[in-house]
Motif scaffolding. Structure first.
Motif, PDB file in Angstrom:
ATOM      1  N   ALA A 182       0.820  -1.281  -0.083  1.00  0.00           N
ATOM      2  CA  ALA A 182      -0.011   0.064   0.148  1.00  0.00           C
ATOM      3  C   ALA A 182       0.940   1.234   0.062  1.00  0.00           C
ATOM      4  N   SER A 183       1.943   1.531   1.048  1.00  0.00           N
ATOM      5  CA  SER A 183       2.766   2.454   0.931  1.00  0.00           C
ATOM      6  C   SER A 183       3.526   2.462  -0.400  1.00  0.00           C
ATOM      7  N   THR A 184       3.849   1.553  -0.944  1.00  0.00           N
ATOM      8  CA  THR A 184       4.612   1.623  -2.122  1.00  0.00           C
ATOM      9  C   THR A 184       4.022   2.071  -3.305  1.00  0.00           C
ATOM     10  N   LEU A 185       2.809   1.925  -3.478  1.00  0.00           N
ATOM     11  CA  LEU A 185       1.830   2.327  -4.547  1.00  0.00           C
ATOM     12  C   LEU A 185       1.440   3.727  -4.330  1.00  0.00           C
ATOM     13  N   ALA A 186       1.416   4.292  -3.006  1.00  0.00           N
ATOM     14  CA  ALA A 186       0.997   5.498  -2.662  1.00  0.00           C
ATOM     15  C   ALA A 186       2.096   6.415  -2.978  1.00  0.00           C
ATOM     16  N   TYR A 187       3.054   6.189  -2.666  1.00  0.00           N
ATOM     17  CA  TYR A 187       4.510   6.745  -2.757  1.00  0.00           C
ATOM     18  C   TYR A 187       4.978   7.082  -4.549  1.00  0.00           C
ATOM     19  N   LEU A 188       4.750   5.925  -5.328  1.00  0.00           N
ATOM     20  CA  LEU A 188       4.830   5.939  -6.599  1.00  0.00           C
ATOM     21  C   LEU A 188       3.706   6.724  -7.275  1.00  0.00           C
ATOM     22  N   GLY A 189       2.531   6.821  -6.701  1.00  0.00           N
ATOM     23  CA  GLY A 189       1.449   7.528  -7.210  1.00  0.00           C
ATOM     24  C   GLY A 189       1.620   9.046  -6.800  1.00  0.00           C
ATOM     25  N   LEU A 190       2.050   9.312  -5.803  1.00  0.00           N
ATOM     26  CA  LEU A 190       2.307  10.770  -5.373  1.00  0.00           C
ATOM     27  C   LEU A 190       3.393  11.068  -6.470  1.00  0.00           C
ATOM     28  N   ALA A 191       4.396  10.517  -6.602  1.00  0.00           N
ATOM     29  CA  ALA A 191       5.579  11.055  -7.376  1.00  0.00           C
ATOM     30  C   ALA A 191       5.164  11.234  -9.027  1.00  0.00           C
TER      31      ALA A 191
END
Length: 435
Positions: free
Chosen positions: A325-334
């Motif tokens: 979940a955190s990985t997808l969130a960080y990639l999405g924010l980038a």
């Protein structure tokens, strides 16, 4: 799981009034159980302890988030320099690390109810004094006094779960973590309106002292009855003088690294996510609402996560789910911070479920209350040292690069470290077995 040292008795259980009852010897390879011959705690006493824990938990972040919401007003009102204002924002992690480390020493000399009474009184006093002072130096010292009370309570709550609710660790940890998250959200959201209603930032900071005073009430009867030095001396004799030292174990360090890495990302998100959304084109008020969404969504997650952790034989599925979940969130924010902002907020909130997970794991990885308080103190004090680097390094990278790719890359690196530590703490084992 390594077997327990032969002939080592488990520590007795301490009740709310300061008396002790013997704990059963844990069989190697099995979960510890209560002594069937020991008197069962009264339901009314258990409910009072639970109510006291929930009231304490409500206070554990209100003093921090209310200050964050009013930092500009405080900075102007007290003429704080930029350096002083920066120190104010890092003071919580410094206090939680330093003062949390001495809590096991305090527990050997004072009962948990007395410590909680003193801690909540320190919190209330510190919040009132910092709200009325006109001196920047006094503001720092009184803030430290308030944070000292929080630091002690941070360490004690997992121990109290172990003592009074050993068969409901997940449920009770979830309940008090949900109370903590609720207090965090309410203080952040209400501090500015309260300040505006009373015409001063001082009211927005000082009003939370009342909740701290209410939290004292459930612990007063037990604090007045409890014995201190004699009880602790007898307890040390019962355990053969052995002391749990998590700093000498792999499990202790894995717990500290996991706690530190997840706290690092949490403080970085709280400090910088709104700015990221503003840079992406959101209005300031909308960026603030998106940040508040992370905290608000964390309330049900705080209740659910410990319950799941208490029922699973291995925590690996939860560790991997939180990492994903955190990985997808960080990639999405980038890559697309504006296009799917709500989705990234939801994923971030789920990823921050690592906080209630590690609080639950502290109780699951110790056999005794003494082991729990030692592990809690080491994991949290060391972890908060690591966490203090989060907002600082994200700010440095943001200023140096002028964008969010490098800061988010740093958070992904921290997440990888967190996941590695999570794999080490995922399987059932106990800190007492690694002495």
């Amino acid at each position: 799981m390594p077997p327990s040292p032969a002939g080592t008795p488990a520590a007795p259980t301490t009740t709310a009034d300061g008396s002790t009852t013997p704990a059963a010897q844990a069989t190697p390879g099995e979960r510890p159980t209560l002594d069937p011959t020991a008197p069962a705690p009264r339901a009314s006493g258990g409910l009072l302890v639970l109510a006291g824990m929930l009231l304490v938990a409500l206070n554990l972040r209100a003093a921090v988030t209310s200050l964050g919401a009013l930092l500009d007003e405080v900075r102007v009102g007290l003429a704080l320099s930029g350096t002083m204002a920066g120190f104010v924002t890092t003071l919580p992690t410094i206090a939680f690390a330093g003062l949390g480390a001495v809590t096991p020493w305090l527990v050997r000399r004072l009962s948990a109810p007395r410590l909680l009474v003193l801690g909540m009184l320190a919190l209330a006093t510190g919040q009132v004094l910092r709200a009325v002072t006109g001196s920047a130096v006094v503001f720092l010292f009184t803030s430290a006094l308030a944070l000292a009370g929080i630091a002690v309570a941070n360490i004690l709550l997992p121990m109290l779960v172990k003592q009074y609710f050993p068969h409901r660790t997940g449920l009770v940890t979830g309940a008090y973590t949900m109370a903590l998250t609720t207090g965090t959200t309410v203080a952040a959201a209400a501090a500015v309106p309260v300040a505006h209603a009373f015409g001063s930032w001082r009211a927005g900071l000082g009003v939370w002292a009342g909740i701290a005073l209410v939290a004292v009430l459930p612990w007063l009867p037990a604090a007045l009855r409890s014995r201190t030095a004699t009880r602790r001396a007898a307890r040390g004799a019962a355990t053969g003088g052995s002391v749990v030292r998590p700093a000498r174990t792999r499990l202790g360090w894995a717990m500290a690294v996991y706690f530190g890495a997840q706290s690092l990302s949490g403080y970085a998100i709280m400090g910088w996510l709104a700015q990221l959304f503003r840079d992406s084109g959101f209005r300031p008020q909308d960026a603030g609402l998106l940040l508040a969404g992370v905290t608000a969504l964390g309330v049900p997650i705080a209740l659910l996560m410990p319950t799941l952790a208490g029922r699973l034989s291995s925590l690996r599925p939860l560790v991997f789910a939180l990492t994903a979940a955190s990985t997808l969130a960080y990639l999405g924010l980038a890559l697309a911070p504006r296009d799917a902002a709500v989705l990234w907020v939801v994923l971030l909130a789920f990823g921050q479920g690592a906080f209630p997970l590690i609080l639950t794991t502290i109780g699951l990885r110790a056999r005794t209350a003494d082991g729990t308080v030692a592990l809690s103190a080491f994991a949290q004090s060391t972890g908060y040292v690591i966490a203090a680097l989060g907002p600082l390094l994200v700010g440095i990278l943001y200023e140096a690069t002028g964008g969010w790719t490098a800061p988010l890359g740093f958070l992904l690196l921290a997440l990888a470290v967190q996941t590695g530590a999570g794999m080490m703490i995922a399987r059932p084992r106990y800190i007492e077995d690694e002495r």
